[in-house]
Design an enzyme around this catalytic site. Structure first.
Site, mmCIF file in Angstrom:
data_model
loop_
_atom_site.group_PDB
_atom_site.id
_atom_site.type_symbol
_atom_site.label_atom_id
_atom_site.label_comp_id
_atom_site.label_asym_id
_atom_site.label_seq_id
_atom_site.Cartn_x
_atom_site.Cartn_y
_atom_site.Cartn_z
ATOM 1 N N SER A 56 1.454 1.978 -9.218
ATOM 2 C CA SER A 56 2.388 3.062 -10.133
ATOM 3 C C SER A 56 3.724 2.400 -9.525
ATOM 4 C CB SER A 56 2.214 4.061 -9.798
ATOM 5 O OG SER A 56 0.884 5.035 -10.073
ATOM 6 N N GLY A 81 7.813 4.126 -1.686
ATOM 7 C CA GLY A 81 7.511 5.348 -1.399
ATOM 8 C C GLY A 81 8.545 6.800 -1.641
ATOM 9 N N THR A 123 -1.503 4.579 -6.334
ATOM 10 C CA THR A 123 -0.983 3.296 -5.674
ATOM 11 C C THR A 123 -0.435 2.748 -5.329
ATOM 12 O OG1 THR A 123 -3.879 3.678 -6.016
ATOM 13 C CG2 THR A 123 -3.325 1.085 -5.266
ATOM 14 N N LYS A 163 -6.460 1.624 0.655
ATOM 15 C CA LYS A 163 -7.079 0.886 -0.454
ATOM 16 C C LYS A 163 -6.491 -0.236 -0.230
ATOM 17 C CE LYS A 163 -4.391 4.156 -2.579
ATOM 18 N NZ LYS A 163 -3.184 5.113 -3.134
ATOM 19 N N THR A 197 3.642 7.526 -4.848
ATOM 20 C CA THR A 197 3.263 6.801 -3.692
ATOM 21 C C THR A 197 4.488 7.255 -2.892
ATOM 22 O OG1 THR A 197 3.997 4.921 -5.304
ATOM 23 C CG2 THR A 197 4.080 4.638 -2.369
ATOM 24 N N CYS A 214 8.729 6.213 -5.943
ATOM 25 C CA CYS A 214 7.925 6.451 -6.534
ATOM 26 C C CYS A 214 7.083 7.896 -6.310
ATOM 27 C CB CYS A 214 6.872 4.846 -6.973
ATOM 28 S SG CYS A 214 5.732 5.657 -8.354
ATOM 29 N N GLY A 260 -6.829 -5.418 -1.860
ATOM 30 C CA GLY A 260 -6.562 -4.211 -2.149
ATOM 31 C C GLY A 260 -6.762 -4.126 -3.757
#
Length: 187
Positions: free
Chosen positions: A135, A171, A12, A44, A177, A174, A56
């Protein structure tokens, strides 16, 4: 499901950004268990309290929904006072035996306030105009702060654009993500 596997659940990134009288909250869609992507389009980030508050969440899904329900109950009890609702949730979370075991974090924001609420009793309001969890939260937060702090270069970017770009950067860094990003905005 083994306890070891449950403890390895990740996936997340949620970021809230405030700029020029607007608040944007963005979250990616990836849910990961161990080294497997379980879902790529989870939602989320939500609007609650007659669309006046953004929430969130990161962590175990059932735990996050339990906390979200408690937070909504507190909002109703305190007439939409997000600060009071967040503080009361943190107190309940820390003192209630069942809630203490929940593994999740919440970001909550209205037009005036933005908070990270944790099970350790923390209710953190950011110094700058951004805060993140999950994360990839630190990656997204670093990118957002850079956009907010860059004189001239990003002055034309809205809170929504900063949130989207920052999640995109997270994104690409990670592994927990993805690029399936949901954005909600208050103005």
């Amino acid at each position: 499901m083994s306890e070891k596997l449950m403890s390895e659940m990740h996936g997340t990134t949620v970021l809230a950004v405030r700029k020029d009288g607007r608040v944007a909250m963005a979250g990616d869609g990836q849910v990961t268990m161990g080294d497997t992507i379980m879902k790529g389009n989870a939602r989320k980030v939500r609007r609650i309290y007659s669309d006046r508050i953004l929430v969130g969440f990161a962590g175990a899904t059932a735990d996050a929904f339990t906390l979200l329900e408690r937070f909504e109950g507190n909002l109703n009890e305190y007439g939409g006072d997000i600060t009071r609702a967040a503080v009361e949730l943190a107190k309940e979370w820390r003192t209630d035996r069942m809630l203490r075991r929940l593994e999740a974090l919440l970001l909550v924001s209205d037009m005036e306030h933005m908070y990270l609420v944790s099970g350790t009793g923390d209710v953190v309001e950011p110094e700058a105009g951004a805060i993140a969890i999950g994360s990839g939260g630190n990656f997204a937060l670093a990118a957002a702060l850079a956009y907010l702090d860059t004189d001239g270069l990003s002055s034309g970017l809205s809170a929504r654009e900063i949130a989207l770009r920052s999640l995109g950067i997270a994104g690409r860094i990670c592994i927990y993500t993805n690029m399936d990003i949901t954005v909600e905005e208050l103005q």
